[in-house]
Design a protein around this motif. Structure first.
Motif, short mmCIF file in Angstrom:
data_model
loop_
_atom_site.label_atom_id
_atom_site.label_comp_id
_atom_site.label_asym_id
_atom_site.label_seq_id
_atom_site.Cartn_x
_atom_site.Cartn_y
_atom_site.Cartn_z
N VAL A 6 0.87 -1.18 0.00
CA VAL A 6 0.00 0.00 0.00
C VAL A 6 0.91 1.22 0.00
N ILE A 7 0.68 2.13 -0.95
CA ILE A 7 1.52 3.34 -1.00
C ILE A 7 0.74 4.51 -0.41
N GLY A 8 1.33 5.14 0.62
CA GLY A 8 0.68 6.24 1.34
C GLY A 8 0.12 5.68 2.64
N ALA A 9 0.53 6.28 3.76
CA ALA A 9 0.07 5.80 5.07
C ALA A 9 -0.88 6.80 5.72
N GLY A 10 -1.48 7.70 4.89
CA GLY A 10 -2.38 8.73 5.40
C GLY A 10 -3.74 8.14 5.74
N THR A 11 -4.76 8.99 5.74
CA THR A 11 -6.13 8.60 6.12
C THR A 11 -6.54 7.28 5.45
N ILE A 32 6.72 8.13 1.86
CA ILE A 32 7.99 8.87 1.83
C ILE A 32 8.24 9.58 3.16
N SER A 33 7.17 9.78 3.93
CA SER A 33 7.32 10.51 5.19
C SER A 33 7.35 9.54 6.37
N GLU A 34 8.46 9.59 7.13
CA GLU A 34 8.59 8.75 8.35
C GLU A 34 7.46 9.07 9.32
N THR A 35 7.14 10.38 9.41
CA THR A 35 6.10 10.82 10.37
C THR A 35 4.76 10.22 9.98
N SER A 36 4.44 10.26 8.66
CA SER A 36 3.16 9.69 8.22
C SER A 36 3.10 8.20 8.53
N LEU A 37 4.23 7.51 8.33
CA LEU A 37 4.26 6.06 8.61
C LEU A 37 3.99 5.82 10.10
N SER A 74 10.83 3.35 1.14
CA SER A 74 11.26 3.31 -0.26
C SER A 74 10.30 2.43 -1.07
N ILE A 75 9.81 2.98 -2.18
CA ILE A 75 8.88 2.21 -3.02
C ILE A 75 9.58 0.95 -3.55
N SER A 76 10.82 1.11 -4.08
CA SER A 76 11.47 -0.05 -4.70
C SER A 76 11.70 -1.18 -3.70
N THR A 90 -1.10 11.10 -1.96
CA THR A 90 -1.78 12.38 -2.11
C THR A 90 -2.44 12.53 -3.49
N GLU A 91 -3.65 13.15 -3.51
CA GLU A 91 -4.40 13.30 -4.77
C GLU A 91 -3.78 14.40 -5.63
N ASN A 92 -2.84 14.01 -6.49
CA ASN A 92 -2.17 14.96 -7.37
C ASN A 92 -1.77 14.20 -8.62
N ASP A 94 0.33 14.63 -11.24
CA ASP A 94 1.74 14.42 -11.58
C ASP A 94 2.40 13.44 -10.62
N LEU A 95 2.06 13.59 -9.33
CA LEU A 95 2.62 12.69 -8.32
C LEU A 95 2.22 11.24 -8.61
N LYS A 96 0.94 11.04 -8.95
CA LYS A 96 0.48 9.67 -9.20
C LYS A 96 1.11 9.11 -10.50
N THR A 115 -5.27 1.91 -7.92
CA THR A 115 -5.20 3.24 -7.30
C THR A 115 -6.50 3.52 -6.57
N ASN A 116 -6.37 4.22 -5.45
CA ASN A 116 -7.53 4.59 -4.65
C ASN A 116 -8.01 6.02 -4.97
N THR A 117 -7.53 6.57 -6.10
CA THR A 117 -7.89 7.96 -6.43
C THR A 117 -9.40 8.21 -6.38
N SER A 118 -9.78 9.42 -5.93
CA SER A 118 -11.20 9.79 -5.88
C SER A 118 -11.66 10.36 -7.21
N MET A 138 -9.41 1.08 -7.32
CA MET A 138 -9.97 0.36 -6.17
C MET A 138 -10.30 1.46 -5.17
N HIS A 139 -11.51 2.01 -5.28
CA HIS A 139 -11.88 3.22 -4.53
C HIS A 139 -12.57 2.82 -3.24
N PHE A 140 -11.75 2.78 -2.17
CA PHE A 140 -12.29 2.49 -0.84
C PHE A 140 -12.94 3.76 -0.29
N MET A 141 -13.82 3.60 0.68
CA MET A 141 -14.49 4.75 1.30
C MET A 141 -13.93 4.94 2.71
N1 LIG Z 1 -9.77 11.01 2.45
C1 LIG Z 1 -10.82 10.46 1.88
O1 LIG Z 1 -11.95 10.53 2.39
C2 LIG Z 1 -10.68 9.69 0.59
C3 LIG Z 1 -11.71 8.81 0.20
C4 LIG Z 1 -11.54 8.04 -0.96
C5 LIG Z 1 -10.37 8.17 -1.70
N2 LIG Z 1 -9.38 9.05 -1.31
C6 LIG Z 1 -8.16 9.10 -2.11
O2 LIG Z 1 -7.13 8.40 -1.40
C7 LIG Z 1 -5.86 8.97 -1.70
C8 LIG Z 1 -5.16 9.35 -0.42
O3 LIG Z 1 -5.95 10.29 0.27
P1 LIG Z 1 -5.77 10.54 1.84
O4 LIG Z 1 -6.97 11.29 2.28
O5 LIG Z 1 -5.39 9.27 2.53
O6 LIG Z 1 -4.49 11.54 1.82
P2 LIG Z 1 -3.49 11.88 3.00
O7 LIG Z 1 -3.00 13.24 2.74
O8 LIG Z 1 -4.11 11.58 4.34
O9 LIG Z 1 -2.29 10.83 2.79
C9 LIG Z 1 -1.47 10.82 1.67
C10 LIG Z 1 -0.14 10.20 2.05
O10 LIG Z 1 0.62 10.01 0.84
C11 LIG Z 1 1.98 10.20 1.19
N3 LIG Z 1 2.75 10.41 -0.04
C12 LIG Z 1 2.83 11.53 -0.80
N4 LIG Z 1 3.65 11.32 -1.84
C13 LIG Z 1 4.11 10.04 -1.74
C14 LIG Z 1 5.00 9.25 -2.51
N5 LIG Z 1 5.59 9.72 -3.61
N6 LIG Z 1 5.26 7.98 -2.11
C15 LIG Z 1 4.67 7.51 -1.00
N7 LIG Z 1 3.82 8.21 -0.22
C16 LIG Z 1 3.54 9.46 -0.59
C17 LIG Z 1 1.95 11.37 2.15
O11 LIG Z 1 3.14 11.45 2.91
C18 LIG Z 1 0.71 11.07 2.98
O12 LIG Z 1 1.04 10.33 4.15
C19 LIG Z 1 -6.12 10.14 -2.64
O13 LIG Z 1 -5.96 9.70 -3.97
C20 LIG Z 1 -7.59 10.48 -2.35
O14 LIG Z 1 -8.23 11.08 -3.45
C21 LIG Z 1 -9.51 9.80 -0.17
#
Ligand SMILES: NC(=O)c1ccc[n+]([C@@H]2O[C@H](COP(=O)([O-])OP(=O)(O)OC[C@H]3O[C@@H](n4cnc5c(N)ncnc54)[C@H](O)[C@@H]3O)[C@@H](O)[C@H]2O)c1
Length: 296
Positions: A6-11, A32-37, A74-76, A90-92, A94-96, A115-118, A138-141
Motif C-alpha cells: 500500500v503506497i501512502g500511510a495517510g487517512t 515517503i514521510s517517516e512521520t506519516s508512517l 522506499s517504493i522499490s 496524495t491526490e495529485n 503528476d505525483l500519481k 489506485t484509490n484515487t477519488s 480500487m476506490h475504498f471509502m
Molecule cells: N480522504 C478520503 O476521504 C478519501 C476517500 C476516498 C479516496 N481518497 C483518495 O485516497 C488517496 C489518499 O488520500 P488521503 O486522504 O489518505 O491523503 P493523506 O493526505 O491523508 O495521505 C497521503 C499520504 O501520501 C503520502 N505520499 C505523498 N507522496 C508520496 C510518494 N511519492 N510515495 C509515498 N507516499 C507518498 C503522504 O506522505 C501522505 O502520508 C487520494 O488519492 C484520495 O483522493 C480519499
C-alpha cells in the motif's frame, strides 16, 4: 495473492493496510514521510484497540494484524515480491503518474497496480505504464475498516481477468465491490458532489440555513448526516477539486462549483481539518466527537 503493498500511510492508506492485514494478507505499507508512517501505524493500533474493546476482534487477532504489516520509506524496497499494489498517496496527477511509472519499472510483470484515487482518470494513469490491462481503480471509502463499499473502476484497457480478480479480492476483504467505468467522478462522486454543491447553492441563495438544510436531508431523506456536514467531513478543498475534475471532464456547467464553496476554500475554511467549515469545530474535542459519532 498473499503479499501486497500500500503506497501512502495517510487517512486512506492506513485504513487499507489495516483491512488487508486483518484478512491475513502480508502488507508492506510505504510512505515517503517517516512521520506519516509512524502516525499511520499508531492509527491502525488505535482502531484495532477500539475493535478489541467492542469485542469485534480478539487481542490475538489484533496482534496478528499488526504482525502482518511492515513499514517502508522506499517504493522499490516495499514492492519487491508483491502481486498487488494499492496506491493511496496524495491526490495529485503528476505525483500519481510518477509513482505509476516507477511501479511499472520496479514491480513484477504480472503485478496488478490499483489506485484509490477519488477523481483522477484510471485510463490516464494506466497510459504511463506498459501494462494498462493491469491498472485498475480500487476506490475504498473513508473510514476503510468500517465502510462496506469498494468502487472498482475499469480503465479503458483494464482486462476482464484483472477486474474479476479485484472484484473477488474485495469480497475476500468482507467488502461489497461495485464495478463501474472510468468517467469523471466515477459513480460515487458523480452523484454525491452535485448534491453537496446544490446544498451549498441552496445556502448561498438564502433559501435556508445550514442546520435547516442538513435537517431536511437527515430527517426527510434518512441520510445519516446532512450534506453540509458531510462536506465538512470530506474537506471543502477536496469537494472543490472533485467538482473541477467533473466540470473540466464533461464541459457541463451543471458541475460548476458554487461561488460560496470557492470563497470558503480561498478563506481556508476547509471543514473539520481546519477547525471551521459550515460548522465550527474550533474546540478540537468537538471535531473529534463528531468524527467518533460518524465512525460508530
Ligand atoms: N480522504 C478520503 O476521504 C478519501 C476517500 C476516498 C479516496 N481518497 C483518495 O485516497 C488517496 C489518499 O488520500 P488521503 O486522504 O489518505 O491523503 P493523506 O493526505 O491523508 O495521505 C497521503 C499520504 O501520501 C503520502 N505520499 C505523498 N507522496 C508520496 C510518494 N511519492 N510515495 C509515498 N507516499 C507518498 C503522504 O506522505 C501522505 O502520508 C487520494 O488519492 C484520495 O483522493 C480519499
Amino acid at each position: 495473492m498473499k503479499n501486497i503493498a500500500v503506497i501512502g500511510a495517510g487517512t486512506m492508506g492506513n485504513g487499507i493496510a489495516h483491512t488487508f492485514a486483518q484478512s491475513g494478507f502480508e502488507v508492506n505499507l510505504i510512505d515517503i514521510s517517516e512521520t506519516s508512517l509512524k502516525n499511520g501505524m499508531a492509527t491502525i493500533t488505535r482502531n484495532l484497540d477500539r475493535m478489541v474493546a467492542k469485542e469485534t476482534i480478539t487481542e490475538i487477532q489484533k496482534e496478528d494484524t499488526l504482525k502482518n504489516i511492515s513499514a517502508f520509506t522506499s517504493i522499490s524496497e516495499g514492492v519487491k515480491n508483491v502481486s498487488l499494489v494499492v496506491e493511496a498517496a496524495t491526490e495529485n496527477v503528476d505525483l500519481k503518474l510518477n509513482i505509476f511509472k516507477q511501479l511499472d519499472e520496479t514491480c513484477a510483470k504480472d503485478c496488478i497496480l490499483a489506485t484509490n484515487t477519488s477523481s483522477i482518470s484510471i485510463t490516464h494513469i494506466a497510459a504511463v505504464t506498459s501494462r494498462p490491462d493491469k491498472v485498475i481503480g480500487m476506490h475504498f471509502m473513508n473510514p476503510v475498516p468500517i465502510m462496506q463499499l469498494v468502487e472498482i473502476i475499469r480503465g479503458y484497457n483494464t482486462s476482464d481477468a484483472v477486474t474479476n480478480t479485484i472484484m473477488d479480492l474485495s469480497k475476500t476483504l468482507g467488502k461489497t465491490p461495485v464495478e463501474v467505468n472510468d468517467y469523471p467522478g466515477f459513480v460515487a462522486n458523480r452523484i454525491l458532489m452535485p448534491m453537496i454543491n446544490e446544498s451549498i447553492e441552496t445556502l448561498y441563495n438564502g433559501v435556508a440555513g445550514v442546520h435547516e438544510i442538513d435537517t431536511v436531508m437527515k430527517l426527510g431523506m434518512a441520510h445519516p448526516m446532512g450534506p453540509l456536514q458531510l462536506a465538512d467531513f470530506i474537506g471543502l478543498d477536496v469537494c472543490l477539486s472533485i467538482l473541477h475534475v467533473m466540470y473540466d471532464g464533461f464541459k457541463n456547467p451543471k458541475y460548476a462549483p458554487c461561488p460560496l464553496l470557492v470563497n470558503m476554500v480561498r478563506a481556508g475554511k476547509l471543514g473539520i481539518k481546519s477547525g471551521e467549515g459550515f460548522y465550527d469545530y474550533s474546540e478540537s474535542k468537538k471535531a473529534e466527537k463528531i468524527s467518533r459519532q460518524f465512525l460508530k
